[in-house]
Design an enzyme around this catalytic site. Structure first.
Site, PDB file in Angstrom:
ATOM      1  CG  ASP A  17       5.615  -5.089  -2.431  1.00  0.00           C
ATOM      2  OD1 ASP A  17       6.429  -4.471  -2.721  1.00  0.00           O
ATOM      3  OD2 ASP A  17       5.747  -5.948  -1.316  1.00  0.00           O
ATOM      4  CD  GLU A 197      13.260  -4.876  -3.579  1.00  0.00           C
ATOM      5  OE1 GLU A 197      13.749  -5.773  -2.900  1.00  0.00           O
ATOM      6  OE2 GLU A 197      12.616  -3.954  -3.256  1.00  0.00           O
TER       7      GLU A 197
END
Length: 324
Positions: A17, A197
């Site tokens: 991420d 997401e």
């Protein structure tokens, strides 16, 4: 002619991420999920590849109990009106869920010129329409208005997370109605989990682009793209068009699996757009993919087609220069 840009992947190992932001001081600031999901670190470098050797500084650690005691995911660092902010997701640990899928979004603030120094102050939880699973908050400014974009579980919609947008009152508070701009509807968004997401915003060529990630975090993980005209009402769901196919996917030939959860930055010479993402270099995973630590941070040059749309290409193999 601009200088040829080359990056050799991976940039930073075992950092998922990834978020890279190039500040006006010439430094790239980097944060990401760490394998133990127990803290937030920040590092900086004058070059993207230099982030690998930069010394990380711990900005914040999880609590032993309570709502910020488990699975610290996907921090992002932003500079807003003279202060630094970190957006992150954190969960509470219970006897039944081990902190999974009970996340909420939180914000840290640092008034120091250099965010590797000074104090990070908790500004609290970002409150939304529901007290439900929410994560991966990002923010951007457009035409003088600050917006928050984030994934959240709507209790009345099947699936794990949709993506929402709302105007911001300040860096930790939204105002007005939140509106949904994408929900997992295509097959490629619904493998393993029904997930949208990891949004990231890029403005260029008269458009506002939001990349996002979809499906489970194994080799099915991939990236999609939303597009809005820069003059449209960004709070109107009708302003957003979703590309019907994923724009960045697993490439078995290059040994890259589950690419996604990206951020955008610019090259060292300022001439090229760069996207930062994570991927694994193997397909088979033992146990829950979330607890496999080998999602490595990677960088590639983003190119543009004749219509002004981004071209992500394919994830390149490890150890080879990424050329524009």
């Amino acid at each position: 002619m601009s200088k040829l840009i080359e990056y050799v992947n991976p940039i930073v190992e075992q950092r998922a991420d990834p978020w890279v932001y190039k500040h006006t001081d010439g430094y790239y600031y980097f944060t990401a999920s760490v394998p133990k999901y127990d803290l937030i670190e920040v590092r900086r470098s004058k070059t993207i590849e230099g982030l690998n050797d930069a010394t990380p500084v711990v900005a914040w650690r999880k609590y032993e109990t309570g709502p910020m005691s488990a699975n610290i995911w996907a921090p992002e660092i932003h500079f807003i009106k003279g202060k630094w902010y970190i957006y992150y997701a954190a969960a509470r640990t219970t006897e039944t869920n081990n902190g999974l899928f009970d996340h909420r979004m939180f914000v840290l603030e640092n008034a120091s010129e250099n965010p590797l120094e000074g104090e990070w102050v908790e500004k609290g939880q970002i409150k939304t329409k529901w007290e439900s699973f929410a994560l991966d908050a990002t923010q951007f400014e457009h035409n003088g208005v600050h917006y928050l974009v984030w994934p959240q579980k709507d209790p009345d919609i099947e699936g794990n997370s949709n993506i929402y947008i709302a105007e911001m009152e300040n860096p930790w508070t939204i105002k007005g109605e939140q509106v949904m701009i994408t929900t997992p509807e295509y097959d490629w968004e619904r493998i393993g989990f029904l997930v949208n997401e990891g949004p990231a915003v890029l403005k260029k060529n008269g458009k506002v682009f939001i990349s996002f990630s979809a499906s489970a975090t194994d080799h099915h993980y991939c990236m999609g793209l939303l597009i809005a005209d820069e003059n449209s009402d960004l709070l109107d769901p009708k302003s957003w068009e979703k590309h019907p196919e994923p724009v960045f996917t697993t490439n078995e030939e290059n040994g890259q699996y589950g690419p996604g959860h990206n951020s955008f930055t610019v090259s060292e010479d300022g001439e090229h757009d760069v996207f930062i993402y994570h991927a694994r270099n193997y397909k088979e995973i033992e146990g829950d993919p979330l607890y496999d630590p080998n999602r490595h941070t990677r960088a590639q040059i983003l190119t543009w087609d004749d219509h002004g749309y981004p071209v992500f290409g394919v994830p390149v193999a490890d150890g080879k220069p990424v050329k524009n």
